[in-house]
Scaffold this active site. Structure first.
Site, PDB file in Angstrom:
ATOM      1  N   HIS A 156       0.832  -1.209   0.000  1.00 46.81           N
ATOM      2  CA  HIS A 156       0.000   0.000   0.000  1.00 46.81           C
ATOM      3  C   HIS A 156       0.867   1.259   0.000  1.00 46.81           C
ATOM      4  CE1 HIS A 156      -3.750   2.202   1.300  1.00 46.81           C
ATOM      5  NE2 HIS A 156      -2.832   3.037   1.752  1.00 46.81           N
ATOM      6  N   GLU A 157       1.798   1.329   0.942  1.00 48.94           N
ATOM      7  CA  GLU A 157       2.627   2.539   1.054  1.00 48.94           C
ATOM      8  C   GLU A 157       3.583   2.684  -0.128  1.00 48.94           C
ATOM      9  OE1 GLU A 157       1.735   4.695   2.994  1.00 48.94           O
ATOM     10  OE2 GLU A 157       0.509   3.542   4.401  1.00 48.94           O
TER      11      GLU A 157
ATOM     12  N   HIS B  65       1.800   4.599  -2.809  1.00 50.87           N
ATOM     13  CA  HIS B  65       1.915   6.043  -2.601  1.00 50.87           C
ATOM     14  C   HIS B  65       3.299   6.546  -3.030  1.00 50.87           C
ATOM     15  CE1 HIS B  65      -1.841   6.637  -0.579  1.00 50.87           C
ATOM     16  NE2 HIS B  65      -1.547   5.881   0.452  1.00 50.87           N
TER      17      HIS B  65
ATOM     18  N   HIS C 156       3.802   6.675  -6.741  1.00 50.36           N
ATOM     19  CA  HIS C 156       3.009   7.776  -7.288  1.00 50.36           C
ATOM     20  C   HIS C 156       3.803   9.083  -7.153  1.00 50.36           C
ATOM     21  CE1 HIS C 156      -1.417   9.398  -7.636  1.00 50.36           C
ATOM     22  NE2 HIS C 156      -0.624   9.867  -8.586  1.00 50.36           N
TER      23      HIS C 156
END
Length: 605
Positions: free
Chosen positions: A390-391, A394, A397
């Site tokens: 998940h991280e 980020h 991105h």
């Protein structure tokens, strides 16, 4: 007794490298003082924008340079504070960084009002045609035109900029209470050992098969929040009052409108999410009824929601194992995604382990011109592997947008922030399902996917409705008390989760320990992010090369377009009900798969 690690016990390669920002606190202080001097140069340009487009460019370039430097200064202070919230020097440095940010806001507060007072909308939008150097600021000028009704005079803007430390106060007080002051006590584990309870260990204990352990952990963990409920209610009320004040000051209809309008998100996107999730609450309630049957419980309580329905062989992942597992799962995105990520992980982007005083949870912070930083609190579970994926979503991105976009459009908006992170989780689930034929393991993975829907879609939408109702209460002039908040939260729990979940005192107080409530109207984007990511990941996993390229282009686009437009370019339109219904259809399919698997395993009839 199992005790937390100290920072000195962690291998240096599993800590983040703050020296990539500043070599030491002394260098940070030198830059802070330099920024303070340079802010004066920006203020001295007040009143010069009438001189023409070239002067507008000069002012915007200086303001942007200072913004970039302040962001780097703030990042170092934040990360240093969060790695040990007991470090008073780091805490003081963080407060100084916030103050510099306040001064920077004041130093640039005159720019928007002066531009609007000097030029009409057509002139502002045509500036880029006459001065190519203004190209990076095209989005700024477009948003300025859109925000014209909400930009106040230079004097008022300066005053609003001065309020930044006050605006941070509720969140800062909650963070310190939640991470530095609260101690949870101990829990007796399954083997009789005494475990010092922490946020990271709490999640582990909620997954124990022994219900006594789960219940004890649940009660011990929630006790300090219940004991401080009046203080926490006052802090949440202050945060809501802050949001209402800024909405009024900028002439928005509501705090919700103020949060959504700058990125051109219609309020209907927010309210439609709540309405559609409520319409499909039966899927969540069907899942909870199944959970209650499989666990053989007469009463299902909140501490029963995290224990896996299907036991898999006990497995603890080292961080190194998890890292390779995630990198392999992300291979469908291609080498142009995976290889930069692999290099970043080898170069200390991540602070891995839970240590004494470290901030709880996990997050990613992109720093333009440097690299992303990731905070974890590693506990070795498969859930933590998903947190890593998940991280990293980020982080990448931030990596792609920073590499591709100029600084003014490099930071992606909050609305799209959770798409990339949830996308990675979907790829990890797919990879794990592809590598096992064990029916128990497959059932467990589908169970995990359903828990993602429960948490990211239903729970976060419940949070979103709670935020909306509490803000509306404040805007009507009503107070927020601990008892009133518990009553409201309990009603929402009953309506979303249905009759199979017992409404106990601890779950009524859950609002008191949600840090995201101090960042108004953020959490709904976990739900919209899950909906968008489900559709985008499906296309990439089907081998659609065009979909892969469009997704990577989305990651690289930063905030160069409105968020809804960026998602449309990637292949998802969140202004329609179609992607939401597709997500619910996916959940229903997962439910049917789990039910069939449980019958096959003889766990239900």
């Amino acid at each position: 007794m199992v005790q937390q690690l100290t920072r000195e016990q962690v291998p240096i390669e599993e800590t983040w490298n703050l020296e990539d920002l500043f070599p030491n606190p002394e260098a940070w202080e030198v830059e802070r003082e330099s920024i303070l001097r340079d802010l004066g140069a920006l203020e001295q340009l007040r009143g010069t924008l009438r001189q023409g487009v070239s002067q507008v460019l000069r002012v915007l370039l200086l303001a942007d340079e200072l913004d970039q430097r302040v962001s780097k200064l703030y990042a170092y202070a934040l990360l240093a504070r969060d790695q040990d919230t007991r470090d008073t020097a780091a805490a003081e440095r963080y407060e100084r960084a916030v103050y510099v940010g306040t001064l920077a806001g004041r130093a640039s507060a005159w720019i928007a009002p002066e531009l609007l007072a000097t030029y009409d909308d057509t002139a502002l939008l045509e500036m880029v045609k006459h001065e190519p150097g203004l190209a990076p600021f095209r989005r700024f000028l477009e948003r300025l035109v859109r925000e014209r009704p909400h930009v106040r005079s230079a004097e008022v803007e300066e005053l609003l900029a001065e309020t930044a430390p006050l605006a941070h106060a509720p969140s800062t007080a909650f963070t310190l209470l939640d991470n530095a002051d609260i101690r949870y006590g101990t829990v007796t584990d399954v083997d009789g050992s005494t475990v010092e309870l922490t946020k990271g260990r709490y999640q582990l204990l909620l997954e124990r098969r022994d219900r006594r352990v789960r219940q004890q952990a649940y009660e011990v963990f929630n006790a300090p929040y219940i004991a401080h409920r009046h203080t926490l209610a006052a802090l949440l009320s202050a945060a809501n009052q802050r949001d209402a004040f800024y909405a009024r000051a900028r002439r928005y209809d509501s705090a919700l409108h103020a949060a959504l309008h700058p990125d051109n998100i219609p309020v209907e996107v927010y309210t439609t999410l709540i309405a559609l999730v409520r319409q499909h609450a039966d899927l969540l309630q069907r899942y909870l009824a199944l959970r209650k049957r499989v666990l053989g419980l007469e009463r299902l309580r909140t501490f029963d929601l995290y224990v896996p329905l299907v036991e898999r062989p006990e497995r603890s992942y080292t961080y190194q194992e998890a890292r390779e597992l995630v990198l392999e799962a992300l291979r469908p995105l291609g080498a142009d995604y995976v290889e930069p990520l692999r290099a970043g992980l080898a170069n200390r982007w991540v602070d891995v382990h839970e240590t004494v005083g470290k901030r709880s949870g996990g997050y990613s912070l992109g720093v333009y011109g440097v690299h992303p930083y990731i905070l974890l609190n590693w506990n070795g579970t498969l859930r933590e592997v998903f947190t890593l994926a998940h991280e990293l979503g980020h982080a990448m991105h931030s990596y792609f947008s920073s590499r591709t976009q100029p600084h003014p459009t490099a930071e992606y908006t909050i609305f799209v922030a959770e798409v990339a992170s949830t996308f990675n989780e979907r790829l990890l689930t797919h990879a794990l399902l592809e590598t096992t034929t064990d029916p128990r393991e497959r059932a467990a993975l589908v169970n995990d996917a359903l828990d993602t829907f429960r948490i990211a879609l239903y729970r976060q939408t419940l949070f979103a409705e709670f935020e909306l109702l509490t803000h509306q209460a404040v805007e009507r002039g009503e107070g927020l008390s601990a008892d009133g908040l518990c009553t409201l939260y309990g009603r929402l729990i009953s309506e979303y989760y249905g009759p199979d979940l017992e409404l106990d005192d601890e779950v009524r107080h859950e609002w008191s320990r949600v840090p995201h409530f101090y960042r108004a109207f953020y959490v709904y984007q976990y739900a919209t992010g899950l909906v968008a990511a489900t559709a985008l990941a499906r296309a990439v996993l089907e081998g659609d090369e065009v979909a892969r390229q469009r997704y990577l282009a989305f990651l690289a686009a930063g905030s160069s377009k409105d968020s809804l437009e960026l998602l449309r370019d990637a292949g998802v339109d969140l202004t329609t009900a179609e992607p939401y219904r597709a997500a619910f259809a996916t959940m229903e399919q997962d439910l049917a798969t789990l039910e069939s698997a449980l019958v096959e395993l003889g766990m239900v009839r």
